[in-house]
Motif scaffolding. Structure first.
Motif, PDB file in Angstrom:
ATOM      1  N   HIS A 117      57.748  22.743  83.889  1.00 52.23           N
ATOM      2  CA  HIS A 117      57.502  23.925  83.051  1.00 52.23           C
ATOM      3  C   HIS A 117      58.428  23.995  81.834  1.00 52.23           C
ATOM      4  N   PHE A 118      59.454  23.148  81.782  1.00 48.42           N
ATOM      5  CA  PHE A 118      60.316  23.093  80.595  1.00 48.42           C
ATOM      6  C   PHE A 118      59.719  22.209  79.490  1.00 48.42           C
ATOM      7  N   LEU A 119      58.668  21.454  79.799  1.00 47.56           N
ATOM      8  CA  LEU A 119      58.145  20.459  78.873  1.00 47.56           C
ATOM      9  C   LEU A 119      56.857  20.934  78.214  1.00 47.56           C
ATOM     10  N   SER A 120      56.653  20.491  76.980  1.00 47.63           N
ATOM     11  CA  SER A 120      55.392  20.762  76.294  1.00 47.63           C
ATOM     12  C   SER A 120      54.264  19.987  76.971  1.00 47.63           C
ATOM     13  N   ARG A 121      53.037  20.308  76.612  1.00 47.37           N
ATOM     14  CA  ARG A 121      51.903  19.629  77.230  1.00 47.37           C
ATOM     15  C   ARG A 121      51.981  18.116  77.018  1.00 47.37           C
TER      16      ARG A 121
END
Length: 223
Positions: A117-121
């Motif tokens: 959830h810390f990362l972009s798609r």
């Protein structure tokens, strides 16, 4: 995130995780059981984002023959993992870095808990593809993190519920609400439908939901 290098935050990490993530110890237990369906007794497991060491300790306790590798970018969290593992630490290899820093060897299973959830798609897709590349055919991947609907009203409603859960665990309600709102605004969360789509796009098969707790969702899928 800066909290993963803040000594005070790192010292309170385990305590705060229990307050923030519903049944987090059970989540680790479930992840281990899903891995064990396909990981042999002497199998090799990769845990991405494993700083803190909580899931590594759960896996090592329950599976004395597993060879475990934990990867995390925060040296402070890796130090905490060593302390958390205690006497089990010699059984676990720890690497500072990201998925690209993990060895190009085939693992029998992998986890990525409370991390994506810390990362972009685009970053998530790259991470999932690199995890798949490091897994034997049919090996399980277990992931879990914040995943909420895209609709802003629904999203905020779920984060208000998350705040109520945190407050019920002793955090002042105003602090819990402020933190939940900050998470909702700052994290690049994806909907559960988008999470499944990404797993499939990365080449995984049969993604199945196994954990759902307010804003958190967890899936198992196979390389």
């Amino acid at each position: 995130m800066s909290s993963f290098s803040d000594p005070n935050a790192v010292a309170r990490y385990a305590e705060n995780l229990v307050r923030q993530v519903p049944a987090v110890h059970t989540l680790h237990q479930l992840a281990g059981l899903l891995l064990r369906e396909r990981v042999p007794a002497d199998g090799r497991v990769l845990a991405l984002g494993a700083g803190g060491g909580m899931e590594l300790k759960a896996f090592a306790d329950a599976n004395p023959g597993w060879r475990l590798l934990g990867v995390d970018p925060s040296p402070e969290m890796l130090d905490l993992a060593v302390r958390t593992l205690g006497a089990l630490a010699p059984r676990v290899e720890l690497i500072r870095g990201y998925v690209d820093d993990a060895p190009d060897t085939l693992f029998d299973g992998a986890t990525c808990l409370l991390t994506l959830h810390f990362l972009s798609r685009d970053e998530r897709l790259h991470t999932l593809r690199e995890l798949k590349r490091r897994l034997k055919p049919g090996a399980p991947l277990v992931i879990a993190h914040h995943s909420v609907p895209d609709d802003i009203d629904e999203k905020l409603a779920w984060f208000r519920r998350h705040a109520a859960f945190v407050a019920s665990n002793g955090v002042p309600a105003a602090d819990a609400q402020a933190n939940a709102l900050a998470i909702a605004n700052r994290l690049p969360t994806l909907s559960p439908e988008a999470e499944v789509e990404l797993l499939l796009q990365a080449g995984f098969t049969r993604p199945s939901l196994f954990y759902a707790a307010f804003t958190f969702r967890g899936w198992v899928a196979f390389a």
